[in-house]
Write an enzyme that holds these catalytic residues in place. Structure first.
Site, mmCIF file in Angstrom:
data_model
loop_
_atom_site.group_PDB
_atom_site.id
_atom_site.type_symbol
_atom_site.label_atom_id
_atom_site.label_comp_id
_atom_site.label_asym_id
_atom_site.label_seq_id
_atom_site.Cartn_x
_atom_site.Cartn_y
_atom_site.Cartn_z
ATOM 1 N N HIS A 187 3.731 6.672 11.536
ATOM 2 C CA HIS A 187 5.047 6.239 11.757
ATOM 3 C C HIS A 187 5.796 6.434 12.330
ATOM 4 C CE1 HIS A 187 4.411 1.550 10.551
ATOM 5 N NE2 HIS A 187 3.328 1.894 9.598
ATOM 6 N N GLY B 268 0.670 -1.260 -0.269
ATOM 7 C CA GLY B 268 -0.154 0.128 0.264
ATOM 8 C C GLY B 268 0.353 1.183 -0.020
ATOM 9 N N MET C 235 4.670 3.112 2.238
ATOM 10 C CA MET C 235 5.793 3.083 3.186
ATOM 11 C C MET C 235 6.244 4.500 3.633
ATOM 12 S SD MET C 235 7.869 0.795 4.548
ATOM 13 C CE MET C 235 9.539 1.053 5.134
ATOM 14 N N GLU D 127 0.558 5.900 6.947
ATOM 15 C CA GLU D 127 2.391 6.167 7.621
ATOM 16 C C GLU D 127 2.786 7.817 7.737
ATOM 17 O OE1 GLU D 127 3.854 3.996 5.839
ATOM 18 O OE2 GLU D 127 1.738 2.844 4.726
HETATM 19 C C1 7MK Z 1 0.413 -2.332 5.160
HETATM 20 C C2 7MK Z 1 5.478 -2.146 5.293
HETATM 21 C C3 7MK Z 1 4.906 -0.738 6.061
HETATM 22 C C4 7MK Z 1 1.161 -4.461 4.201
HETATM 23 C C5 7MK Z 1 0.186 -3.325 5.015
HETATM 24 C C6 7MK Z 1 1.592 -2.093 4.599
HETATM 25 C C7 7MK Z 1 2.045 -2.963 4.425
HETATM 26 C C8 7MK Z 1 2.515 -4.555 3.700
HETATM 27 C C9 7MK Z 1 2.151 -0.456 4.727
HETATM 28 C C10 7MK Z 1 3.991 -2.245 3.899
HETATM 29 C C11 7MK Z 1 3.440 0.072 5.952
HETATM 30 N N1 7MK Z 1 5.682 -0.224 6.509
HETATM 31 O O1 7MK Z 1 3.577 0.983 6.565
HETATM 32 O O2 7MK Z 1 3.212 -0.871 7.269
HETATM 33 ZN ZN ZN Z 2 2.642 0.666 8.680
#
Ligand code: 7MK
Ligand code: ZN
Length: 860
Positions: free
Chosen positions: A304, A264, A266, A301
């Site tokens: 995060h 989706g 990163m 995102e």
């Molecule tokens: C969401 C990792 C990334 C599966 C679901 C996401 C990924 C895989 C978005 C890729 C994320 N860190 O933000 O979690």
């Molecule tokens: Zn994530």
């Protein structure tokens, strides 16, 4: 790809601190499609005396290697398939390595790849080792300075993490742009993007008064489709300040949208990369769901930046530390932006379908897995969504203020560190002066607990006794289970539906009694908001379920009661498929009432009128009665139309359209209206209404609703719609994905002709994950009738796609294979056909680790 004998899993128990730290690194990329040169200059510091330096690296072309400026000879190091080993190194030294990579040939879309003339990276989880030799693990934190050299007429934007510090025209005409990210980060957060984009600029003033420059990069010509995402980003930034006092920390925040992307999005530090599907939207081409997803993923995102980047994971077994927590945070954000009830319903649907299925299947794992062959296989609904439920339980147990204190303690204590799930729980304990040792079992124990609730009312003493017990079944590789700490939020409803009492009880033993006093009559006990990821079993009468559905104050509980009702009805039907399936009058009356007078929350009304889908029902059986579930659903729908026709017509008219707007009210109104339409399409004379709906629509939600209704009703009209739609949208590849998905969900057997035809459509490409998922993901996950054909044709079709995709993009192949892994849940021919496909795949040469791990576990 490794030979089958060389594959070995890694274990959480084997974790060791890194042998070398790399506090700083200077990276130079000389971009070229087939031969990009990467030169890294790193400062290394030995942590463990006398050990060799072992760097990860895959599919790299080593050009040169020097320690403290002195070039090494080939006998000074050893190069394997995936490592570079230098036996003797000083305690502190500089290491310079130059490698060459081929981004144009990289169809796996891990590491640095070139697609659509954009250079783009994806490093999580272990993609950085496809860019250069490095200790590719999240607990090595480095301050990066990155230089990108390229022909700027080809690639006007040369982007990396942090702040741009220099740009220089080189003598040969190329340009060098330099970036510096002051925050030490693990290599999975590294990003580089080079391409031609339209850039939307904006700014955000933080709570403390700093101005952050916001930049959103989209394909040329798509600028107008980026404004919603930009606005969503600003809402997310404000929300994190308000809710958690968390501010952004760099001067610039960039988001790039690309069409070739495995996932989706990163959260790379300061430079998020997004699948264009979760950025681009305008009122005519995006559905209500698209808008919702964009806001939620932009939020995810962004969140995060604190939960993942400032505080990151010690090792990949701790993935839920950042993902469970960040999903929880994005869910809370979405709930605050619109209907909290609908958000909860959607989250619970996902847990009850995909997550419960995963927890009951061969890939079952705790939210903190203990053993991993291919890390990409653990980006799962368990780690993410069950992980978020575990965080939610902490909030329920500690209360919102207590949870808030715990999160603040965690972030402050571990800022700049790579830590574990245990560290997170410890912060929660310390900030709340409480003991969460039993709660910690949620991190290590896989499987879905069943919780049984029995009530005994004592009228004489006006007391209610609840006997609550938990049961656990063995999961793959984990036969022994312990009692968990399970918070249950309950309401006691009196017979007129009023909330008499509310209680939070915490089950900690296999069986426990809870006594409530001053209960005036034998109540209906209602479970609020799915307060734990368990299967709750209660014996309800039909009248009690309808009382909850009609009268409960908790919207989630109302929906849940209807789900239980439909499940019970389908279960009776599966036991006696030939017996007539009669809907009770009391039910029809309740539904009629909702149609005549929709609740203020129209989206909830629509959900109350919607039957559970195939996957939700299937998950409730050890052996899935495919045909009976499908026929039961069909019979119920036919009866509903027959008995509620006039009310459906009235409600459809009542919810008439106004020009498109993405607002909570309008989304709810469309959901209800389109629910009515999907029922009305089953009437013999529905063509005219569907045509009208299709042609009057000014938005994608209504257009697709007309098309889906026509297709599901088996009307030839769908062909006219499809032709018109394809003609209108042939230049919009994201909209054409919706077209692929819709036709792949055709419940008639001609779907196979469509799949073949569409896989050679000019817009289709096996190299683009969005296209492959749109077509074959939809077929295998949203077309139960044809996918689960008893003759195995659906399984055959998917297995062929999986085999083909494994040679192009193993991550996508491994996600697509999921429905085949559950062969144990099916009977007779279906099981045999699925097994045959899995066994055939297992014999393939050069099987990726991704597929190998899943197939072998499933065949065990
Ligand atoms: C969401 C990792 C990334 C599966 C679901 C996401 C990924 C895989 C978005 C890729 C994320 N860190 O933000 O979690
Ligand atoms: Zn994530």
């Amino acid at each position: 790809m490794s030979s089958n004998s060389a594959r070995s899993s890694r274990r959480l128990a084997d974790y060791r601190q890194p042998d070398f730290l790399i506090p700083e690194m200077d990276l130079t990329f000389e971009l070229a499609a087939e031969a990009t040169r990467v030169t890294a200059l790193m400062q290394l510091r030995q942590q463990t005396e006398g050990v060799p330096l072992v760097l990860d690296g895959q599919q790299l072309n080593l050009q040169s290697i020097a320690i403290n400026g002195a070039e090494l000879n080939p006998e000074d190091y050893q190069l394997t398939d995936d490592q570079l080993i230098i036996a003797k190194v000083p305690a502190t030294f500089t290491l310079q390595i130059t490698t060459e990579i081929n981004p144009a040939a990289n169809t796996a879309l891990e590491g640095l790849y070139l697609a659509n003339n954009v250079f783009c990276t994806q490093c999580e989880a272990e993609g950085f080792r496809r860019i250069m030799f490095y200790p590719d693990r999240p607990d090595v934190l480095t301050v990066y300075t990155t230089h990108i050299i390229a022909d700027q007429s080809q690639h006007p934007y040369l982007l990396s993490n942090g702040n741009q510090i220099a740009t220089e025209k080189l003598a040969d005409g190329r340009t060098r742009v330099s970036w510096h990210d002051p925050f030490a980060k693990p290599c999975y957060l590294f990003a580089l993007v080079a391409g031609n984009f339209d850039c939307i600029s904006d700014s955000f003033r933080t709570q403390s008064g700093r101005d952050v420059s916001l930049q959103l990069f989209v394909d040329p010509g798509q600028r107008d489709k980026g404004h919603f995402a930009m606005a969503a980003l600003k809402r997310a930034m404000r929300w994190d300040e308000t809710r958690y006092k968390l501010e952004y920390d760099l001067d610039v925040y960039m988001v790039v949208a690309v069409d070739f992307f495995n996932m989706g999005a990163m959260e790379n530090k300061g430079l998020n990369v997004f699948n264009s599907k979760y950025v681009l939207a305008d009122d005519s081409s995006a559905t209500d769901k698209d808008y919702f997803n964009i806001e939620s993923i932009i939020g995810h995102e962004y969140f995060h930046n604190w939960t993942g980047n400032r505080v990151t994971c010690r090792d990949w077994f701790q993935l839920s530390l950042k993902e469970g927590l960040t999903v929880f945070r994005d869910q809370e954000f979405s709930a605050d932006m619109a209907s909290a009830t609908l958000n909860r319903i959607d989250a619970v649907k996902l847990i009850r379908t995909a997550q419960f299925a995963e927890d009951a299947g061969p890939m079952a794992h705790p939210i903190r897995p203990e053993q991993v062959l291919e890390m990409n296989n653990f980006y799962t609904v368990t780690v993410y969504d069950k992980g978020a439920e575990v965080i939610r339980m902490l909030q329920t147990l500690l209360g919102k203020p207590g949870f808030q204190r715990g999160l603040a303690c965690y972030l402050q204590r571990h800022d700049g560190q790579a830590v574990t799930c245990d560290d997170f729980v410890s912060a929660m304990e310390d900030a709340n002066d409480t003991d969460l040792s039993q709660f910690r079992l949620w991190y290590s124990q896989a499987g879905t607990p069943a919780v049984t609730l029995r009530q005994h009312y004592d009228a004489e003493h006006t007391t209610l006794q609840l006997e609550v017990s938990q049961q656990h079944v063995a999961t793959a590789g984990q036969p022994e289970k312990q009692a968990l700490l399970i918070p249950l939020q309950l309401q006691l409803l009196s017979s007129d539906g009023r909330v008499d009492q509310q209680h939070l009880i915490t089950l900690s033993k296999p069986t426990e009694q809870f006594t409530f006093t001053d209960v005036q009559s034998d109540p209906v006990v209602v479970w609020e908001n799915f307060s734990a990821p368990v299967k709750l079993q209660q014996d309800y009468q039909l009248s009690q379920l309808l009382l909850i559905a009609e009268k409960a104050s908790n919207g989630f509980a109302r929906w849940d009661a209807m789900q239980v009702f439909w499940s019970n009805l389908i279960r009776e039907h599966t036991l006696q498929p030939e017996a007539p399936l009669e809907l009770p009058d009391a039910l029809i009356n309740v539904m009629r009432h909702w149609l005549q007078q929709p609740l203020p929350d129209k989206a909830l009304t629509a959900e109350l009128l919607t039957l559970p889908d195939f996957d939700t029902l299937a998950e409730q059986y050890l052996h899935i009665p495919v045909d009976a579930i499908l026929s039961g659903l069909t019979k119920i729908k036919q009866q509903l139309v027959a008995r509620l026709e006039q009310d459906l017509v009235n409600c459809y008219q009542l919810t008439g359209t106004t020009p498109y707007q993405y607002s909570e009210e309008a989304v709810g109104r469309r959901a209800l209206r389109n629910r009515c339409l999907s029922y009305l399409a089953l009437k013999p004379d529905s063509t005219e209404q569907l045509e009208q709906h299709y042609h009057q629509s000014d938005n994608m939600t209504d257009t697709l609703a007309a098309m889906a209704a026509a297709q599901d009703a088996g009307l030839p009209l769908i062909d006219t719609f499809a032709a018109d739609f394809a003609n209108k949208w042939q230049d919009n590849v994201l909209v054409m994905d919706k077209y692929f998905s819709l036709l792949a969900s055709n419940p008639e057997s001609e779907v196979f002709t469509s799949l073949t035809k569409l896989s050679t459509h000019p817009l289709f490409s096996w190299k683009n994950p969005n296209r492959v998922r749109a077509l074959f993901g939809a077929f295998s996950m949203r077309n139960p009738k044809q996918f689960h054909r008893a003759d195995g044709r659906g399984y055959r079709c998917l297995a062929e796609v999986v085999a083909k995709m494994d040679t192009i993009n193993p991550q996508v192949a491994a996600r697509l294979i999921t429905p085949l892994l559950a062969w144990q849940r099916f009977n007779d021919q279906r099981r045999d056909h699925m097994l045959a496909e899995l066994k055939l795949l297992a014999t393939k040469a050069n099987l990726s680790n991704d597929l190998y791990e899943k197939i072998t576990k499933s065949l065990l």
